[in-house]
Design a protein around this motif. Structure first.
Motif, PDB file in Angstrom:
ATOM      1  N   VAL A 143      73.013  26.554 -18.085  1.00 34.44           N
ATOM      2  CA  VAL A 143      74.214  26.149 -18.661  1.00 34.44           C
ATOM      3  C   VAL A 143      74.263  26.419 -20.153  1.00 34.44           C
ATOM      4  CG1 VAL A 143      75.314  23.763 -19.527  1.00 34.44           C
ATOM      5  CG2 VAL A 143      74.490  24.024 -17.285  1.00 34.44           C
ATOM      6  N   LEU A 144      73.308  26.653 -20.732  1.00 36.84           N
ATOM      7  CA  LEU A 144      73.013  26.877 -22.162  1.00 36.84           C
ATOM      8  C   LEU A 144      73.042  28.473 -22.325  1.00 36.84           C
ATOM      9  CD1 LEU A 144      70.260  24.527 -23.526  1.00 36.84           C
ATOM     10  CD2 LEU A 144      72.860  24.261 -23.517  1.00 36.84           C
ATOM     11  N   GLY A 145      72.859  29.056 -21.454  1.00 35.26           N
ATOM     12  CA  GLY A 145      72.777  30.698 -21.157  1.00 35.26           C
ATOM     13  C   GLY A 145      71.744  31.319 -22.161  1.00 35.26           C
ATOM     14  N   ARG A 146      70.575  30.538 -21.992  1.00 38.58           N
ATOM     15  CA  ARG A 146      69.024  30.939 -22.690  1.00 38.58           C
ATOM     16  C   ARG A 146      68.948  32.226 -22.282  1.00 38.58           C
ATOM     17  NH1 ARG A 146      63.342  28.128 -22.560  1.00 38.58           N
ATOM     18  NH2 ARG A 146      62.384  29.399 -24.248  1.00 38.58           N
ATOM     19  N   TYR A 147      69.030  32.659 -21.219  1.00 39.89           N
ATOM     20  CA  TYR A 147      68.463  33.873 -20.461  1.00 39.89           C
ATOM     21  C   TYR A 147      69.658  34.856 -20.071  1.00 39.89           C
ATOM     22  CZ  TYR A 147      64.183  31.081 -20.232  1.00 39.89           C
ATOM     23  OH  TYR A 147      63.200  30.446 -20.594  1.00 39.89           O
ATOM     24  N   HIS A 148      70.830  34.727 -20.864  1.00 43.11           N
ATOM     25  CA  HIS A 148      71.660  36.170 -20.602  1.00 43.11           C
ATOM     26  C   HIS A 148      71.199  37.162 -21.135  1.00 43.11           C
ATOM     27  CE1 HIS A 148      74.324  33.100 -19.315  1.00 43.11           C
ATOM     28  NE2 HIS A 148      75.161  33.012 -20.164  1.00 43.11           N
ATOM     29  N   ARG A 149      70.451  37.055 -22.088  1.00 39.56           N
ATOM     30  CA  ARG A 149      69.654  38.201 -22.806  1.00 39.56           C
ATOM     31  C   ARG A 149      68.402  38.204 -22.490  1.00 39.56           C
ATOM     32  NH1 ARG A 149      71.504  40.130 -28.489  1.00 39.56           N
ATOM     33  NH2 ARG A 149      70.238  41.842 -27.997  1.00 39.56           N
ATOM     34  N   PRO A 150      67.266  39.124 -21.886  1.00 39.61           N
ATOM     35  CA  PRO A 150      65.939  39.028 -21.610  1.00 39.61           C
ATOM     36  C   PRO A 150      65.323  38.400 -22.825  1.00 39.61           C
ATOM     37  CG  PRO A 150      66.864  41.108 -21.105  1.00 39.61           C
ATOM     38  CD  PRO A 150      68.060  40.525 -21.760  1.00 39.61           C
ATOM     39  N   VAL A 151      64.406  37.359 -22.643  1.00 43.77           N
ATOM     40  CA  VAL A 151      63.492  36.830 -23.574  1.00 43.77           C
ATOM     41  C   VAL A 151      61.927  37.113 -23.240  1.00 43.77           C
ATOM     42  CG1 VAL A 151      62.939  34.497 -24.303  1.00 43.77           C
ATOM     43  CG2 VAL A 151      65.413  35.161 -24.045  1.00 43.77           C
ATOM     44  N   ARG A 152      61.100  37.352 -23.965  1.00 42.70           N
ATOM     45  CA  ARG A 152      59.801  37.364 -23.900  1.00 42.70           C
ATOM     46  C   ARG A 152      59.231  36.056 -24.188  1.00 42.70           C
ATOM     47  NH1 ARG A 152      56.203  41.147 -22.718  1.00 42.70           N
ATOM     48  NH2 ARG A 152      57.481  42.896 -22.972  1.00 42.70           N
ATOM     49  N   GLU A 153      58.301  35.600 -23.372  1.00 49.89           N
ATOM     50  CA  GLU A 153      57.782  34.364 -23.514  1.00 49.89           C
ATOM     51  C   GLU A 153      56.236  34.080 -23.008  1.00 49.89           C
ATOM     52  OE1 GLU A 153      60.487  31.493 -22.097  1.00 49.89           O
ATOM     53  OE2 GLU A 153      60.422  32.129 -19.922  1.00 49.89           O
ATOM     54  N   GLU A 154      55.698  33.101 -23.363  1.00 58.22           N
ATOM     55  CA  GLU A 154      54.417  32.863 -22.923  1.00 58.22           C
ATOM     56  C   GLU A 154      54.374  31.851 -21.950  1.00 58.22           C
ATOM     57  OE1 GLU A 154      51.037  34.271 -23.884  1.00 58.22           O
ATOM     58  OE2 GLU A 154      52.605  35.760 -24.693  1.00 58.22           O
ATOM     59  N   ARG A 155      54.019  32.216 -20.794  1.00 59.13           N
ATOM     60  CA  ARG A 155      54.038  31.098 -19.582  1.00 59.13           C
ATOM     61  C   ARG A 155      52.803  31.062 -18.770  1.00 59.13           C
ATOM     62  NH1 ARG A 155      59.212  29.268 -19.002  1.00 59.13           N
ATOM     63  NH2 ARG A 155      58.195  27.854 -17.494  1.00 59.13           N
ATOM     64  N   VAL A 156      52.417  29.959 -18.138  1.00 60.09           N
ATOM     65  CA  VAL A 156      51.210  29.714 -17.297  1.00 60.09           C
ATOM     66  C   VAL A 156      51.814  29.673 -15.960  1.00 60.09           C
ATOM     67  CG1 VAL A 156      49.402  28.096 -16.759  1.00 60.09           C
ATOM     68  CG2 VAL A 156      49.988  28.496 -19.052  1.00 60.09           C
ATOM     69  N   PHE A 157      51.180  30.343 -15.059  1.00 64.90           N
ATOM     70  CA  PHE A 157      51.841  30.125 -13.633  1.00 64.90           C
ATOM     71  C   PHE A 157      50.518  29.689 -12.633  1.00 64.90           C
ATOM     72  CE2 PHE A 157      54.414  33.512 -15.513  1.00 64.90           C
ATOM     73  CZ  PHE A 157      55.687  32.893 -14.973  1.00 64.90           C
ATOM     74  N   LEU A 158      51.155  28.753 -11.698  1.00 63.66           N
ATOM     75  CA  LEU A 158      50.135  28.182 -10.642  1.00 63.66           C
ATOM     76  C   LEU A 158      50.712  28.751  -9.214  1.00 63.66           C
ATOM     77  CD1 LEU A 158      48.140  26.303  -9.412  1.00 63.66           C
ATOM     78  CD2 LEU A 158      49.923  24.467  -9.582  1.00 63.66           C
ATOM     79  N   PHE A 159      50.087  29.446  -8.683  1.00 63.92           N
ATOM     80  CA  PHE A 159      50.332  29.780  -7.470  1.00 63.92           C
ATOM     81  C   PHE A 159      49.802  28.858  -6.314  1.00 63.92           C
ATOM     82  CE2 PHE A 159      52.205  34.079  -7.218  1.00 63.92           C
ATOM     83  CZ  PHE A 159      52.826  34.198  -8.580  1.00 63.92           C
ATOM     84  N   LEU A 160      50.298  28.178  -5.359  1.00 64.96           N
ATOM     85  CA  LEU A 160      49.686  27.169  -4.425  1.00 64.96           C
ATOM     86  C   LEU A 160      49.984  27.593  -3.184  1.00 64.96           C
ATOM     87  CD1 LEU A 160      50.917  23.948  -5.843  1.00 64.96           C
ATOM     88  CD2 LEU A 160      48.422  24.701  -5.683  1.00 64.96           C
ATOM     89  N   ASP A 161      48.898  28.029  -2.267  1.00 67.41           N
ATOM     90  CA  ASP A 161      49.199  28.410  -1.031  1.00 67.41           C
ATOM     91  C   ASP A 161      48.780  27.542   0.180  1.00 67.41           C
ATOM     92  OD1 ASP A 161      50.069  30.957   0.650  1.00 67.41           O
ATOM     93  OD2 ASP A 161      47.944  30.758   1.241  1.00 67.41           O
ATOM     94  N   LEU A 162      49.307  27.330   1.172  1.00 67.29           N
ATOM     95  CA  LEU A 162      49.002  26.219   1.980  1.00 67.29           C
ATOM     96  C   LEU A 162      48.046  26.888   3.188  1.00 67.29           C
ATOM     97  CD1 LEU A 162      48.927  23.592   3.476  1.00 67.29           C
ATOM     98  CD2 LEU A 162      51.123  24.305   4.762  1.00 67.29           C
ATOM     99  N   ALA A 163      46.775  26.807   3.134  1.00 68.52           N
ATOM    100  CA  ALA A 163      45.760  27.617   4.031  1.00 68.52           C
ATOM    101  C   ALA A 163      45.998  26.966   5.579  1.00 68.52           C
ATOM    102  CB  ALA A 163      44.619  27.064   3.679  1.00 68.52           C
ATOM    103  N   GLY A 164      45.978  28.119   6.461  1.00 67.99           N
ATOM    104  CA  GLY A 164      46.171  27.927   7.907  1.00 67.99           C
ATOM    105  C   GLY A 164      47.351  27.629   8.311  1.00 67.99           C
ATOM    106  N   SER A 165      48.490  27.816   7.738  1.00 62.73           N
ATOM    107  CA  SER A 165      49.746  27.513   7.982  1.00 62.73           C
ATOM    108  C   SER A 165      50.168  28.334   8.990  1.00 62.73           C
ATOM    109  CB  SER A 165      50.846  27.773   6.874  1.00 62.73           C
ATOM    110  OG  SER A 165      50.815  29.015   6.309  1.00 62.73           O
ATOM    111  N   THR A 166      49.780  29.767   8.970  1.00 61.52           N
ATOM    112  CA  THR A 166      50.051  30.702  10.175  1.00 61.52           C
ATOM    113  C   THR A 166      49.480  30.453  11.258  1.00 61.52           C
ATOM    114  OG1 THR A 166      50.174  32.694   8.474  1.00 61.52           O
ATOM    115  CG2 THR A 166      49.974  33.114  10.813  1.00 61.52           C
ATOM    116  N   ALA A 167      48.221  29.749  11.442  1.00 62.24           N
ATOM    117  CA  ALA A 167      47.524  29.616  12.619  1.00 62.24           C
ATOM    118  C   ALA A 167      48.464  28.344  13.313  1.00 62.24           C
ATOM    119  CB  ALA A 167      46.136  29.179  12.490  1.00 62.24           C
ATOM    120  N   TYR A 168      48.780  27.221  12.220  1.00 64.23           N
ATOM    121  CA  TYR A 168      49.423  26.205  12.775  1.00 64.23           C
ATOM    122  C   TYR A 168      51.059  26.313  13.417  1.00 64.23           C
ATOM    123  CZ  TYR A 168      51.493  21.416  12.491  1.00 64.23           C
ATOM    124  OH  TYR A 168      52.016  20.279  12.923  1.00 64.23           O
ATOM    125  N   ALA A 169      51.417  27.638  12.912  1.00 60.83           N
ATOM    126  CA  ALA A 169      52.979  27.827  13.499  1.00 60.83           C
ATOM    127  C   ALA A 169      52.510  28.484  14.729  1.00 60.83           C
ATOM    128  CB  ALA A 169      53.421  28.921  12.557  1.00 60.83           C
TER     129      ALA A 169
END
Length: 376
Positions: A143-169
């Protein structure tokens, strides 16, 4: 901003009050204090019902109906909520002496009021649904259009993965696996909100959460979020076992640094993150399996934390050379020291030059983005 936050309900009340003033302009001699209060109270009550603050079980049963029956029942229910809201608001305003009219007139809605309230409620609900789809923070940024132009910023990322989901499927089928994933993703949402993170994307059985770096390291929120999620799943283990025959186990990787954030797309918009940090975090999550650790964190993030949450201990695993990166990454494992940690074989002592790839190379994660789904 979660639905339990005071700010959210203040905004809903303010918007609803403005609709109450608009009703006065359209159907009366102008805005009145009583009209504004009617609008605020009815709007808050209607959105509280729609968000499941009350009668959540009833609305859940409605969603199981066939589509046409659901729409009809939902509309009738919303009308009843509005009528009851008007009656209760009128009773309160009459008791306080704010409305100068007989009680029966104060609690009885006008013929023009119900369609107007339905229309205004539909507008608010539609905006909230878009917000739900793309995430509150992403919605505000668009709404604010903050990222209409690329912005360099510092971020922390958390990747979460469900173990055993393929076997469950494979054992229970894709529909059952999707039901499990939906339940797990729902359980993750509250801890993420509590620790001021945002869910950026769902990729198969993986959830990607991020924080602006300054926000994520305050009080070690990014780490606290991981263990709050694990505790929430473990605390409800009886329900998980009864419903799915297992307690979900998540592998987690925390890494951060500089990324370029930009709004991309024409017919369908995305806010996307670009940079080596995304690749490195994905590969760090894949390293969980090799090191037989459930939670890994890079030195880059760990060094920025003022302290770890109470009871959480870090174990240095050494330096790893992740596939596709020329530089090594110093990796630490995190564990809750207040409960026994069951792991497999320990990490190898000579891990310094190990090359670690993605767990499934068919799932590239070079650029992670949030689908917005808004056409021009």
């Amino acid at each position: 901003m979660s639905y339990g936050a005071a700010t959210f309900w203040i905004i809903i009340a303010a918007v609803s009050a403005s609709f109450g003033a608009l009703h006065g302009l359209l159907f009366a001699d102008g805005p009145t204090v009583a009209g504004i209060l009617y609008g605020a109270c009815i709007g808050v009550l209607t959105i509280a019902y729609e968000r499941g603050v009350f009668l959540a079980g009833y609305t859940e049963r409605l969603r199981r109906l066939p589509t046409l029956a659901y729409f009809a029942a939902a509309e009738v229910s919303l009308v009843l909520v509005i009528v009851i809201g008007m009656a209760l608001t009128g009773l309160c305003l009459w008791t306080l002496g704010i409305v100068d009219k007989p009680l029966t007139e104060a609690v009885t809605p006008k013929l023009s009021t119900i369609p107007f309230a339905l229309a205004m409620s539909a507008i608010i609900v539609a905006v909230l649904r878009v917000r739900d789809l793309i995430g509150g923070e992403t919605f505000v940024n668009l709404v604010l259009g903050r990222y209409h132009r690329p912005v360099r910023e510092e971020r922390v990322f958390l990747f979460l993965d469900l173990a055993g989901s393929t076997a469950y499927a494979e054992r229970h089928g894709d529909l059952a696996a999707q039901e499990l994933l939906t339940a797990v993703f729902s359980a993750i949402a509250e801890p993420v909100r509590r620790y001021c993170g945002q869910v950026d994307d769902y990729i198969g059985d993986q959830v990607i959460v991020s924080w602006p770096l300054a926000r994520g390291v305050v009080q070690a929120r990014c780490v606290a979020c991981v263990f709050a999620i694990r505790q929430a799943l473990d605390a409800d283990r009886e329900r998980w076992l009864a419903r799915f025959g297992l307690v979900p186990e998540l592998r987690a990787a925390l890494h951060g640094g500089s990324v370029v954030t930009a709004e991309v797309g024409v017919d369908r918009h995305k806010i996307a993150y670009f940079g080596d940090v995304m690749n490195a975090t994905a590969r760090l999550e894949g390293l969980c399996r090799e090191t037989r650790r459930d939670v890994l964190i890079s030195e880059a993030v760990l060094a920025r934390l003022p302290r770890l949450p109470e009871g959480i201990a870090a174990e240095a695993l050494g330096a790893y050379q992740l596939r596709g990166r020329s530089e090594t990454m110093i990796v630490h494992a995190l564990a809750d020291g207040r409960k026994p940690r069951i792991v497999g074989a320990p990490a190898a002592a000579d891990a310094d030059r190990r090359v670690v790839g993605l767990r499934r190379s068919a799932r590239p994660r070079a650029v992670v983005s949030r689908s917005v789904g808004l056409g021009h």
